[in-house]
Enzyme design. Structure first.
Site, PDB file in Angstrom:
ATOM      1  N   ARG A 119       0.857  -1.183   0.000  1.00  0.00           N
ATOM      2  CA  ARG A 119       0.000   0.000   0.000  1.00  0.00           C
ATOM      3  C   ARG A 119       0.892   1.231   0.000  1.00  0.00           C
ATOM      4  NH1 ARG A 119       2.642   1.473   3.640  1.00  0.00           N
ATOM      5  NH2 ARG A 119       1.250   3.216   3.943  1.00  0.00           N
ATOM      6  N   GLY A 120       0.275   2.392  -0.193  1.00  0.00           N
ATOM      7  CA  GLY A 120       1.035   3.613  -0.402  1.00  0.00           C
ATOM      8  C   GLY A 120       1.140   3.879  -1.887  1.00  0.00           C
ATOM      9  N   ALA A 121       0.757   5.079  -2.309  1.00  0.00           N
ATOM     10  CA  ALA A 121       0.606   5.357  -3.743  1.00  0.00           C
ATOM     11  C   ALA A 121       1.843   5.021  -4.580  1.00  0.00           C
ATOM     12  CB  ALA A 121       0.185   6.816  -3.940  1.00  0.00           C
TER      13      ALA A 121
ATOM     14  N   ARG B 135      -7.535  -0.559  -7.299  1.00  0.00           N
ATOM     15  CA  ARG B 135      -7.917   0.374  -6.234  1.00  0.00           C
ATOM     16  C   ARG B 135      -8.190   1.730  -6.872  1.00  0.00           C
ATOM     17  NH1 ARG B 135      -4.497   0.378  -0.833  1.00  0.00           N
ATOM     18  NH2 ARG B 135      -6.391   1.465  -0.196  1.00  0.00           N
TER      19      ARG B 135
ATOM     20  N   GLN C 192      -1.647   1.875  10.185  1.00  0.00           N
ATOM     21  CA  GLN C 192      -0.381   2.004   9.448  1.00  0.00           C
ATOM     22  C   GLN C 192       0.658   2.797  10.225  1.00  0.00           C
ATOM     23  OE1 GLN C 192      -3.451   2.542   8.173  1.00  0.00           O
ATOM     24  NE2 GLN C 192      -3.524   2.218   5.956  1.00  0.00           N
TER      25      GLN C 192
ATOM     26  N   ASP D 166      -2.194  10.190  -1.641  1.00  0.00           N
ATOM     27  CA  ASP D 166      -2.494   9.177  -2.648  1.00  0.00           C
ATOM     28  C   ASP D 166      -2.949   9.801  -3.957  1.00  0.00           C
ATOM     29  OD1 ASP D 166      -2.794   6.078  -1.505  1.00  0.00           O
ATOM     30  OD2 ASP D 166      -2.725   7.636   0.019  1.00  0.00           O
TER      31      ASP D 166
ATOM     32  N   ASN E 231      -5.472  11.795   1.291  1.00  0.00           N
ATOM     33  CA  ASN E 231      -4.563  10.937   2.055  1.00  0.00           C
ATOM     34  C   ASN E 231      -5.405  10.082   2.990  1.00  0.00           C
ATOM     35  OD1 ASN E 231      -1.795  10.153   2.673  1.00  0.00           O
ATOM     36  ND2 ASN E 231      -2.079  11.142   4.657  1.00  0.00           N
ATOM     37  N   LYS E 232      -4.758   9.275   3.773  1.00  0.00           N
ATOM     38  CA  LYS E 232      -5.453   8.337   4.649  1.00  0.00           C
ATOM     39  C   LYS E 232      -6.495   9.046   5.505  1.00  0.00           C
ATOM     40  CE  LYS E 232      -4.941   4.887   4.427  1.00  0.00           C
ATOM     41  NZ  LYS E 232      -5.738   4.019   3.531  1.00  0.00           N
TER      42      LYS E 232
END
Length: 350
Positions: free
Chosen positions: A47-49, A90, A197, A238, A248-249
């Site tokens: 995960r993470g762009a 995604r 995370q 992201d 973002n998250k």
């Protein structure tokens, strides 16, 4: 930490460090085909762009091998369908589509080349994307380090470190850059519910690097800021819209609002590949809604009553006016972001 995304040419497989099990267990997830890549992306093995983009590039290589093994003469539409599945795994992280479209453009540049030629070309292109991401993150770290003062306590949300990229990190790249510049700093890592995370991954990375880190409950941000325990906030993204709004998250928007209330600079660190110039503003960024069990359960333990609905939006959008600067490989962009973003792309020749 650059061992978490590894391509093995001998076995034609992509080996990913399964981030679902960190920090208590280090276990690899081996991808051998398109299904494996899509699964790894969707269940957040990776995960993470930027890391999603690098994984997608290697996924295209695996898709090409998968197509070759099928022996179909009309292989082009088959391969195109496979890489489109990867691109749609995604919805929010723009680097996913960016990487697939870059691989597709490389394919089109070869004209009617055969599949073996394409596999060779794509393998080299995936290597470039992988290598370039690390170099870009290091440049961002150098630019962002100038924003951090000696003695700062820097708050971050989610994980935008080496694990979220090919290596070094975006937000954590800024922190690493400051440490490498000789600055004595500490980090507050918000736990980042519900996938944790921050508590699991950011704390793991920084602790491994010997950078002082303290984990904080998400709902402690306001108190910490009010007590003067936070001097800067640096997060990743992201997707960033053309006007500077940044997805973002989930929870990042709340942190940005609290930072504004307490006069604390709030920075976003992301490469130009995370900026989507086709998205005019944050209202047009698709927000992923993930499985309810991430909220209703902690591990295998259910924590909410049966039948109670939950919200599990994976991201929120921080409006541009709350962002003090966007750290990119081209430097720190400032408001008005529509103009500074356009200028950064011009300077980069993009």
């Amino acid at each position: 930490m650059e061992r978490h995304i590894r391509y093995d040419a001998a076995s034609r497989s992509l080996i990913l460090l399964d981030q679902r099990y960190l920090p208590t267990r280090e276990e690899d997830f081996v991808c051998r085909n398109t299904d494996d890549i899509v699964t790894a992306l969707q269940v957040m093995v990776v995960r993470g762009a930027p890391a999603i983009g690098v994984t997608a590039a290697w996924g295209c290589v695996l898709a090409a091998y998968e197509t070759a093994e099928s022996g179909m003469e009309t292989w082009r539409p088959v391969l195109d369908g496979l890489i489109e599945r990867i691109a749609n795994a995604r919805p929010t992280a723009v680097n996913l589509r960016w990487a697939v479209e870059r691989m597709r453009a490389a394919w089109h540049s070869l004209g009617r080349a055969d599949l073996a030629t394409l596999i060779t070309y794509w393998t080299n292109e995936a290597k470039r994307i992988h290598r370039d991401d690390i170099a870009i993150n290091r440049r961002m770290g150098e630019h962002g380090a100038e924003l951090i003062d000696d003695g700062d306590a820097v708050m971050t949300h989610c994980n935008a470190g080496a694990l979220a990229t090919a290596g070094y990190g975006t937000a954590l790249g800024v922190i690493r850059g400051a440490v490498e510049a000789g600055k004595n700093i500490t980090v507050i890592a918000n736990e980042t519910r519900p996938f944790l995370q921050g508590a699991r991954l950011t704390a793991f990375e920084l602790h491994e690097d010997g950078i002082p880190v303290t984990v904080a409950c998400d709902n402690a941000c306001g108190l910490l800021m009010k007590r003067g325990m936070v001097q800067k906030v640096v997060v990743g993204a992201d997707r960033i819209a053309a006007n500077g709004d940044a997805a973002n998250k989930i929870g990042t928007y709340s942190v940005a609002l609290l930072a504004r209330e307490h006069g604390i600079p709030f920075y976003v660190a992301a490469p130009l590949s995370t900026i989507d110039r086709e998205t005019p503003d944050g209202d047009h960024i698709p927000i992923e809604n993930r499985t309810p069990t991430e909220v209703t359960h902690v591990g295998a333990t259910q924590i909410t009553p049966d039948g109670v609905p939950v919200f599990n939006f994976a991201f929120d959008v921080t409006p541009a006016h709350l962002i003090a600067g966007i750290v990119t490989e081209m430097g720190v962009l400032r408001a008005p972001y529509r103009e500074s973003i356009a200028e950064a792309f011009r300077k980069a020749g993009l």
